[in-house]
Design a protein around this motif. Structure first.
Motif, PDB file in Angstrom:
ATOM      1  N   GLU A 277       0.948  -1.326  -0.034  1.00 29.26           N
ATOM      2  CA  GLU A 277      -0.120  -0.073  -0.053  1.00 29.26           C
ATOM      3  C   GLU A 277       0.953   1.288   0.097  1.00 29.26           C
ATOM      4  O   GLU A 277       0.701   2.044  -0.854  1.00 29.26           O
ATOM      5  CB  GLU A 277      -1.006   0.095   1.187  1.00 29.26           C
ATOM      6  CG  GLU A 277      -2.117  -0.998   1.196  1.00 29.26           C
ATOM      7  CD  GLU A 277      -3.242  -0.409   0.068  1.00 29.26           C
ATOM      8  OE1 GLU A 277      -3.431   0.805   0.371  1.00 29.26           O
ATOM      9  OE2 GLU A 277      -3.361  -1.009  -0.831  1.00 29.26           O
ATOM     10  N   ALA A 278       1.886   1.100   0.864  1.00 29.09           N
ATOM     11  CA  ALA A 278       2.792   2.456   0.730  1.00 29.09           C
ATOM     12  C   ALA A 278       3.480   2.704  -0.491  1.00 29.09           C
ATOM     13  O   ALA A 278       3.757   3.818  -0.860  1.00 29.09           O
ATOM     14  CB  ALA A 278       3.775   2.262   2.066  1.00 29.09           C
ATOM     15  N   LYS A 279       3.830   1.627  -1.177  1.00 27.91           N
ATOM     16  CA  LYS A 279       4.397   1.651  -2.460  1.00 27.91           C
ATOM     17  C   LYS A 279       3.561   1.994  -3.455  1.00 27.91           C
ATOM     18  O   LYS A 279       4.135   2.784  -4.396  1.00 27.91           O
ATOM     19  CB  LYS A 279       5.396   0.364  -2.777  1.00 27.91           C
ATOM     20  CG  LYS A 279       6.191   0.400  -3.982  1.00 27.91           C
ATOM     21  CD  LYS A 279       6.759  -1.102  -4.287  1.00 27.91           C
ATOM     22  CE  LYS A 279       7.721  -1.019  -5.472  1.00 27.91           C
ATOM     23  NZ  LYS A 279       8.331  -2.369  -5.721  1.00 27.91           N
ATOM     24  N   ARG A 280       2.583   1.787  -3.384  1.00 25.35           N
ATOM     25  CA  ARG A 280       1.342   2.082  -4.377  1.00 25.35           C
ATOM     26  C   ARG A 280       0.950   3.804  -4.563  1.00 25.35           C
ATOM     27  O   ARG A 280       0.827   4.403  -5.385  1.00 25.35           O
ATOM     28  CB  ARG A 280       0.225   1.439  -4.303  1.00 25.35           C
ATOM     29  CG  ARG A 280      -0.999   1.619  -5.086  1.00 25.35           C
ATOM     30  CD  ARG A 280      -2.287   0.754  -4.744  1.00 25.35           C
ATOM     31  NE  ARG A 280      -2.828   1.074  -3.722  1.00 25.35           N
ATOM     32  CZ  ARG A 280      -3.577   2.181  -3.206  1.00 25.35           C
ATOM     33  NH1 ARG A 280      -3.868   3.035  -4.332  1.00 25.35           N
ATOM     34  NH2 ARG A 280      -4.067   2.280  -2.125  1.00 25.35           N
TER      35      ARG A 280
ATOM     36  N   GLY B 153       3.279   5.928  -3.356  1.00 25.39           N
ATOM     37  CA  GLY B 153       4.303   6.796  -3.782  1.00 25.39           C
ATOM     38  C   GLY B 153       4.970   7.668  -2.771  1.00 25.39           C
ATOM     39  O   GLY B 153       4.753   7.179  -1.563  1.00 25.39           O
ATOM     40  N   PRO B 154       5.584   8.674  -3.123  1.00 22.73           N
ATOM     41  CA  PRO B 154       6.144   9.764  -2.095  1.00 22.73           C
ATOM     42  C   PRO B 154       5.155  10.072  -1.022  1.00 22.73           C
ATOM     43  O   PRO B 154       4.000  10.258  -1.284  1.00 22.73           O
ATOM     44  CB  PRO B 154       6.607  10.777  -2.925  1.00 22.73           C
ATOM     45  CG  PRO B 154       6.718  10.560  -4.352  1.00 22.73           C
ATOM     46  CD  PRO B 154       5.816   9.429  -4.426  1.00 22.73           C
ATOM     47  N   GLY B 155       5.552   9.866   0.462  1.00 22.76           N
ATOM     48  CA  GLY B 155       4.865  10.049   1.287  1.00 22.76           C
ATOM     49  C   GLY B 155       3.994   8.797   1.845  1.00 22.76           C
ATOM     50  O   GLY B 155       3.430   9.019   2.835  1.00 22.76           O
ATOM     51  N   GLY B 156       3.906   7.870   1.126  1.00 18.80           N
ATOM     52  CA  GLY B 156       3.021   6.677   1.344  1.00 18.80           C
ATOM     53  C   GLY B 156       3.653   5.910   2.488  1.00 18.80           C
ATOM     54  O   GLY B 156       2.508   5.709   3.214  1.00 18.80           O
ATOM     55  N   ILE B 157       4.713   5.930   3.076  1.00 17.95           N
ATOM     56  CA  ILE B 157       4.972   5.374   4.188  1.00 17.95           C
ATOM     57  C   ILE B 157       4.349   5.927   5.262  1.00 17.95           C
ATOM     58  O   ILE B 157       3.833   5.276   6.224  1.00 17.95           O
ATOM     59  CB  ILE B 157       6.526   5.084   4.399  1.00 17.95           C
ATOM     60  CG1 ILE B 157       7.270   4.499   3.317  1.00 17.95           C
ATOM     61  CG2 ILE B 157       6.886   4.437   5.718  1.00 17.95           C
ATOM     62  CD1 ILE B 157       8.778   4.211   3.242  1.00 17.95           C
TER      63      ILE B 157
ATOM     64  N   ARG C 238       0.469   5.838   9.284  1.00 20.33           N
ATOM     65  CA  ARG C 238      -0.758   6.730  10.390  1.00 20.33           C
ATOM     66  C   ARG C 238      -1.984   5.856  10.326  1.00 20.33           C
ATOM     67  O   ARG C 238      -2.746   5.800  11.536  1.00 20.33           O
ATOM     68  CB  ARG C 238      -0.797   8.020   9.821  1.00 20.33           C
ATOM     69  CG  ARG C 238      -1.574   9.028  10.782  1.00 20.33           C
ATOM     70  CD  ARG C 238      -1.549  10.458  10.263  1.00 20.33           C
ATOM     71  NE  ARG C 238      -1.706  10.550   8.872  1.00 20.33           N
ATOM     72  CZ  ARG C 238      -0.668  10.969   8.279  1.00 20.33           C
ATOM     73  NH1 ARG C 238       0.526  11.001   8.617  1.00 20.33           N
ATOM     74  NH2 ARG C 238      -0.976  11.180   6.872  1.00 20.33           N
ATOM     75  N   GLU C 239      -2.487   5.501   8.980  1.00 22.58           N
ATOM     76  CA  GLU C 239      -3.823   4.915   9.049  1.00 22.58           C
ATOM     77  C   GLU C 239      -3.759   3.464   9.459  1.00 22.58           C
ATOM     78  O   GLU C 239      -4.996   3.175   9.787  1.00 22.58           O
ATOM     79  CB  GLU C 239      -3.993   5.075   7.384  1.00 22.58           C
ATOM     80  CG  GLU C 239      -4.389   6.216   6.976  1.00 22.58           C
ATOM     81  CD  GLU C 239      -4.470   6.532   5.302  1.00 22.58           C
ATOM     82  OE1 GLU C 239      -4.507   5.368   4.688  1.00 22.58           O
ATOM     83  OE2 GLU C 239      -4.633   7.690   4.843  1.00 22.58           O
ATOM     84  N   ALA C 240      -2.857   2.783   9.238  1.00 20.66           N
ATOM     85  CA  ALA C 240      -2.971   1.547   9.809  1.00 20.66           C
ATOM     86  C   ALA C 240      -2.719   1.258  11.256  1.00 20.66           C
ATOM     87  O   ALA C 240      -2.533   0.100  11.529  1.00 20.66           O
ATOM     88  CB  ALA C 240      -2.209   0.598   8.753  1.00 20.66           C
ATOM     89  N   GLY C 241      -1.796   2.034  11.620  1.00 21.33           N
ATOM     90  CA  GLY C 241      -1.602   1.818  12.855  1.00 21.33           C
ATOM     91  C   GLY C 241      -0.323   1.057  13.191  1.00 21.33           C
ATOM     92  O   GLY C 241      -0.233   0.455  14.096  1.00 21.33           O
ATOM     93  N   VAL C 242       0.658   1.236  12.288  1.00 21.24           N
ATOM     94  CA  VAL C 242       1.744   0.479  12.233  1.00 21.24           C
ATOM     95  C   VAL C 242       3.091   1.425  12.253  1.00 21.24           C
ATOM     96  O   VAL C 242       2.868   2.620  11.941  1.00 21.24           O
ATOM     97  CB  VAL C 242       2.269  -0.555  11.176  1.00 21.24           C
ATOM     98  CG1 VAL C 242       0.971  -1.486  11.005  1.00 21.24           C
ATOM     99  CG2 VAL C 242       2.061   0.338   9.794  1.00 21.24           C
TER     100      VAL C 242
END
Length: 241
Positions: free
Chosen positions: A29-32, A34-38, A43-47
């Motif tokens: 999901e973070a890679k999809r 792009g920039p700032g995805g991590i 924040r959204e997934a709580g990881v």
């Protein structure tokens, strides 16, 4: 129709995926994004960002999860309690006071988990009952009840005693004198109390009894016994109390 938010979706997926699948999912999901995805996914997934970075490294290395494969690397996961507490095993063995042959592969203990936990805690060890149970199994212990097996030796005159009883019984029988046998049973409460055994009953006609076997709600206590005259083939039974 219920609209799922992004947080709802992560919560659902976290509940159905194992640890490694979840890590690869949030990394994808973070890679999809792009920039700032991590940062967004963290924040959204709580990881943590560390979890996502680890998933990205696995994706780049082609280390995808296969059914039946390892979830963690060999050696990963929580360390055993004995690795963090060097004196735990020795102190536990000292508390157990094992019964049985010391040379046997099987030993046992009658100490409850709560007692072992309390005793180890007083010695400065921090450990739960589940960890104690697993540690005991690994040490070859099992929880057992005592077993009646010791009979002792037979009396030297045992056979002579029975021969004497037999001769005396025959002499009484020949003389027409009574030869009495007495049989006693355990005491029973009188009233609507549970007793072992079953009996045939029609459907819906179960016999209900008192939940508690208190002496205060009984009509008395029976002391059943019987006396039988073997020679005259007569006798009686009593349930006196």
């Amino acid at each position: 129709m219920i609209d799922y938010t992004q947080q709802d979706q992560y919560q659902v997926m976290h509940g159905v995926l194992n640890e490694r699948q979840w890590r690869l999912y949030v990394a994808t999901e973070a890679k999809r994004r792009g920039p700032g995805g991590i940062s967004q996914v963290a924040r959204e997934a709580g990881v943590t960002r560390k979890t996502i970075h680890k998933g990205l490294q696995e994706l780049e290395a082609g280390e995808l999860y296969e059914p039946g494969g390892r979830i963690r690397r060999k050696g990963g996961g929580r360390k055993q309690v004995t690795a963090k507490d060097e004196t735990l095993r020795a102190d536990l063995e000292e508390l157990l006071e094992p019964k049985g042959d010391p040379q046997s592969l099987v030993r046992w203990t009658t100490k409850a988990m709560s007692k072992l936990k309390e005793a180890l805690g007083s010695q400065g060890h921090t450990i739960g009952e589940t960890a104690i149970r697993e540690l005991l199994k690994g040490m070859g212990f099992s929880l057992r009840a005592n077993k009646k097996a010791i009979e002792g030796t037979a009396h030297a005159d045992r056979d002579a005693q029975f021969q004497h009883i037999n001769r005396t019984g025959k002499a009484f029988e020949a003389a027409g004198k009574p030869m009495i046998a007495v049989d006693c049973k355990k005491k029973e409460l009188i009233g609507n109390f549970k007793n072992n055994g079953r009996e045939w009953q029609a459907k819906g006609q179960d016999t209900t009894v008192n939940v508690y076997d208190y002496r205060s709600i009984a009509d008395g206590k029976a002391v059943p016994y019987g006396i039988y005259d073997v020679v005259h083939n007569s006798g009686f039974g009593s349930a006196g109390h």
